[in-house]
Scaffold this motif. Sequence first.
Motif, PDB file in Angstrom:
ATOM      1  N   PHE A 229      29.218 -37.499  -0.865  1.00  0.00           N
ATOM      2  CA  PHE A 229      27.813 -37.914  -0.932  1.00  0.00           C
ATOM      3  C   PHE A 229      27.020 -37.368   0.263  1.00  0.00           C
ATOM      4  CE2 PHE A 229      29.440 -42.019  -3.188  1.00  0.00           C
ATOM      5  CZ  PHE A 229      29.736 -41.275  -4.319  1.00  0.00           C
ATOM      6  N   THR A 232      25.226 -34.456  -1.020  1.00  0.00           N
ATOM      7  CA  THR A 232      24.257 -34.764  -2.079  1.00  0.00           C
ATOM      8  C   THR A 232      23.034 -35.487  -1.521  1.00  0.00           C
ATOM      9  OG1 THR A 232      26.115 -34.908  -3.585  1.00  0.00           O
ATOM     10  CG2 THR A 232      24.080 -35.904  -4.352  1.00  0.00           C
ATOM     11  N   GLY A 241      31.971 -40.734  -0.103  1.00  0.00           N
ATOM     12  CA  GLY A 241      32.286 -39.846  -1.216  1.00  0.00           C
ATOM     13  C   GLY A 241      33.091 -40.599  -2.256  1.00  0.00           C
ATOM     14  N   VAL A 272      23.363 -46.320  -2.026  1.00  0.00           N
ATOM     15  CA  VAL A 272      23.632 -45.094  -2.796  1.00  0.00           C
ATOM     16  C   VAL A 272      23.640 -45.414  -4.292  1.00  0.00           C
ATOM     17  CG1 VAL A 272      25.295 -43.233  -3.215  1.00  0.00           C
ATOM     18  CG2 VAL A 272      24.872 -44.023  -0.872  1.00  0.00           C
ATOM     19  N   PHE A 276      21.197 -43.338  -6.706  1.00  0.00           N
ATOM     20  CA  PHE A 276      21.708 -42.473  -7.780  1.00  0.00           C
ATOM     21  C   PHE A 276      21.163 -42.857  -9.160  1.00  0.00           C
ATOM     22  CE2 PHE A 276      25.910 -40.835  -5.673  1.00  0.00           C
ATOM     23  CZ  PHE A 276      25.191 -39.846  -5.039  1.00  0.00           C
ATOM     24  N   TYR A 282      19.082 -35.765  -7.193  1.00  0.00           N
ATOM     25  CA  TYR A 282      20.208 -34.832  -6.998  1.00  0.00           C
ATOM     26  C   TYR A 282      20.113 -33.604  -7.904  1.00  0.00           C
ATOM     27  CZ  TYR A 282      22.442 -37.837 -10.613  1.00  0.00           C
ATOM     28  OH  TYR A 282      22.723 -38.571 -11.738  1.00  0.00           O
TER      29      TYR A 282
END
Length: 380
Positions: A229, A232, A241, A272, A276, A282
């Motif tokens: 991550f 990203t 991650g 996160v 997301f 992203y």
Amino acid sequence: MLLSSKLPGVGTSIFTVMSAMAAEHGAINLAQGFPDFDCSDRLKGLVDKYIRQGHNQYAPMPGLPALRKVMAEKIKSLYGLDVNPDTEITITSGATQALYTAISALIRPDDEVILIEPAYDSYRPSVEVNGGRAITYEMSAPDYAIDWRMLERLISWKTRMIIVNTPHNPTGKILKEADWKELQHIAVNRDIIVLCDEAYEHLVFDGERHESLLRYPQIFERGMSVFSFGKTLHTTGWKLGCIVAPPDLTREFRKVHQFTVFAVNTPMQHAVAEYFETPSDYLELNGFFEKKRNFLLQAMSGSRFKPLHSEGSYFQLYDYSAISDEPDTEFAKQLILEHGVAAIPVSVFYSSHKQERVIRLCFAKKEETLERAAAILCKI
Ligand code: PMP
Ligand code: GLN
């Protein structure tokens, strides 16, 4: 005390060495791969929100359910694979920990692991400290192609794992569908695990698509995909991650994860997970970083450094053979000391220290940083 090192050949990582030298000599740091710009304010606000709401105690061992759920949705929409967030996704403390834990959970003494060099620096020591043997396939400049028939010749009855990396650090190469077909042919009928480092999954250029291992269900039966991550979210310092693997491999992974890391930073996992939920953030990264690659190429176009093709990642390789005959580690030191620009010599990614007069520049930087560095490099 008489101490016999388990890793006698390991010193300080080149990234640490070069960043320290760059800081000491005030050089522009295009060496270690990290952005010199900040992550989004929205993301910072979310971390703040979840800390203030009191989400400050241990998260569940495999990761926050909300984050695993959003990852499963992201994987389904990007790669078409249904993964079960409860049994197939584990949140980790960055890609490095995911890779290390996967290797230590699955590699026994004398098992052989195929590495494709140039290779990211953590793979070999992770194999060797667990008693495994790294068997090397070497790619070469300028195109770093993989001849899968030659690679197949390295396989023995002791081969337990093949590690691949796409987009690739340091070359910027990406695996294509044809590569995965070859790899499938090699791995599927043998008892070989494929560990795929996909740290740069969202940094693929020129309209190509990221060929995740997760697009290949037959490989996924024996496959593990690792994500970072940090790449990203422009937050390499957060060390977050995840690893995606089928239930039998995930079970083994978690046995080691539980006793090394146990659980990952709780408020950041909440942040996160919410971040997301907006895929546009992203999905824009391919274009964002392609622009930076192109900016660097353009700014360097008048120089004697010859660019090799970068299809993805943070990195652009340059052949400097028109400038110097010095080995790349020497050349990189001179670049810092005499010119004030830090780069990574590519020979450090080879266990043979193969010399090809190639250095790696990181373009995950502000345009003004790239412009200043290129202006210096163009005069050499
Ligand atoms: N794999 C590759 C190919 C990398 O370049 C890096 C570092 N940028 C990592 C893994 C480690 O990622 P993390 O910082 O998430 O541990
Ligand atoms: N992955 C980063 C790079 O290749 C560095 C990470 C590290 O310093 N360990 O530059």
